[in-house]
Enzyme design. Structure first.
Site, PDB file in Angstrom:
ATOM      1  N   GLU A 131       0.936  -1.288   0.075  1.00  0.00           N
ATOM      2  CA  GLU A 131      -0.104  -0.073   0.091  1.00  0.00           C
ATOM      3  C   GLU A 131       0.836   1.200  -0.196  1.00  0.00           C
ATOM      4  OE1 GLU A 131      -3.418   2.164   2.636  1.00  0.00           O
ATOM      5  OE2 GLU A 131      -2.327   0.622   3.243  1.00  0.00           O
ATOM      6  N   ASP A 169      -5.641   9.419   8.447  1.00  0.00           N
ATOM      7  CA  ASP A 169      -4.064   9.141   9.133  1.00  0.00           C
ATOM      8  C   ASP A 169      -4.137   9.777  10.523  1.00  0.00           C
ATOM      9  OD1 ASP A 169      -3.402   7.529   7.114  1.00  0.00           O
ATOM     10  OD2 ASP A 169      -3.251   9.324   5.846  1.00  0.00           O
ATOM     11  N   TYR A 194     -10.647  -3.454   2.459  1.00  0.00           N
ATOM     12  CA  TYR A 194      -9.683  -2.893   3.599  1.00  0.00           C
ATOM     13  C   TYR A 194     -10.886  -2.770   4.817  1.00  0.00           C
ATOM     14  CZ  TYR A 194      -6.235  -0.150   5.594  1.00  0.00           C
ATOM     15  OH  TYR A 194      -5.169   0.437   6.384  1.00  0.00           O
TER      16      TYR A 194
END
Length: 273
Positions: free
Chosen positions: A57, A68, A181
């Site tokens: 990734e 994030d 995911y």
């Protein structure tokens, strides 16, 4: 058969199938392109390819990475300050894409800023990428990007979170390509002390909805032991912040390659047990 004659979707499927044949989950490390600099980024990518990764990734630096946590956010900022762009991320992709599938993790604004969905898909295909994860492009708003990637044989990988309602999760899984995911916990990326207690049940439910599409778990996996624990309930294991931190703390491109390579080698052994 060369990667030029196989679609990105097929390459992803083959990587998961090879891991499954070996009786383990696929290992998918994350890296931030251009962090802490171009040379180190290329060294880390090479170490990933040589140390047991099945897929990679590849994060594209962005100024507002909403999914994030602190480690990856700081890495994106540092990479941008060092001059990283989508072009340098694609250079990193090309450096290893003939050895294993690379899936870019990129935000929607960057897709739109580079000529729109069609041009973006063509750029990815030319770089050898197998697909993309666009975390801020939810189901229902992803039609144009999905169609463009599909036309190039690439996967638009969707995310499922612990807060995703069952009906919506089923809809996401029905349309998924490449893999799903599965976000292990609420919040942003980052190292955690333990695997969440609810994850086994969530992974089982997602795999049931996904059918033949692999389910890979990310967010919070910080040790080879945690990766092995997750690998027993998922088709793939994604490790991010731990490796980004190792690359940033290493002090040189060679040391960064050694640090991430050692971690991945240990994790690959743990997954095979």
């Amino acid at each position: 058969m060369s990667s030029e004659t196989v679609t990105g979707v097929e390459r992803i499927a083959a990587a998961f199938a090879r891991a499954r044949e070996e009786g383990r989950a696929a290992l998918m490390p994350y890296m931030m392109a251009g962090f802490p600099d171009r040379e180190t980024s290329l060294a880390v990518a090479d170490a990933y390819a040589e140390s047991g990764a099945d897929l990679v990734e590849l994060g594209v630096p962005f100024s507002d990475p909403l999914a994030d946590g602190p480690t990856i956010h700081a890495a994106a900022t540092a990479a941008l300050e060092a001059g990283a762009t989508l072009a340098t991320a694609l250079e990193t992709c090309r450096s290893i894409s003939d050895r294993l599938p690379v899936v870019l993790m990129i935000y929607a604004n960057m897709v739109l800023a580079h000529g729109g969905a069609g041009e973006f898909a063509a750029i990815l295909r030319a770089s050898g990428a197998a697909g993309a994860i666009v975390p801020d492009l939810p189901l229902g708003e992803d039609g144009e990007v999905r169609a463009a990637l599909t036309a190039e044989g690439l996967a638009l990988v969707p995310l499922v979170a612990p807060t995703t309602q069952p009906e919506r999760r089923r809809a996401i899984c029905e349309r998924a390509e490449g893999f799903i995911y599965l976000v292990s916990t609420t919040g942003t990326t980052g190292e955690r002390a333990a695997v969440p207690a609810h994850l086994a049940e969530l992974a089982a439910a997602t795999k049931e909805d996904a059918g033949a599409t692999p389910v890979a778990v990310g967010f919070g996996i910080s040790t080879p032991q945690q990766a092995a624990e997750v690998g027993r309930i998922a088709d793939g294991v994604i490790v991010g912040s731990r490796l980004v931190r190792a690359a940033g703390e290493a002090g040189s491109s060679a040391a960064a390659g050694d640090a991430v390579g050692e971690f991945l080698s240990e994790t690959r052994v743990a997954l095979a047990r």
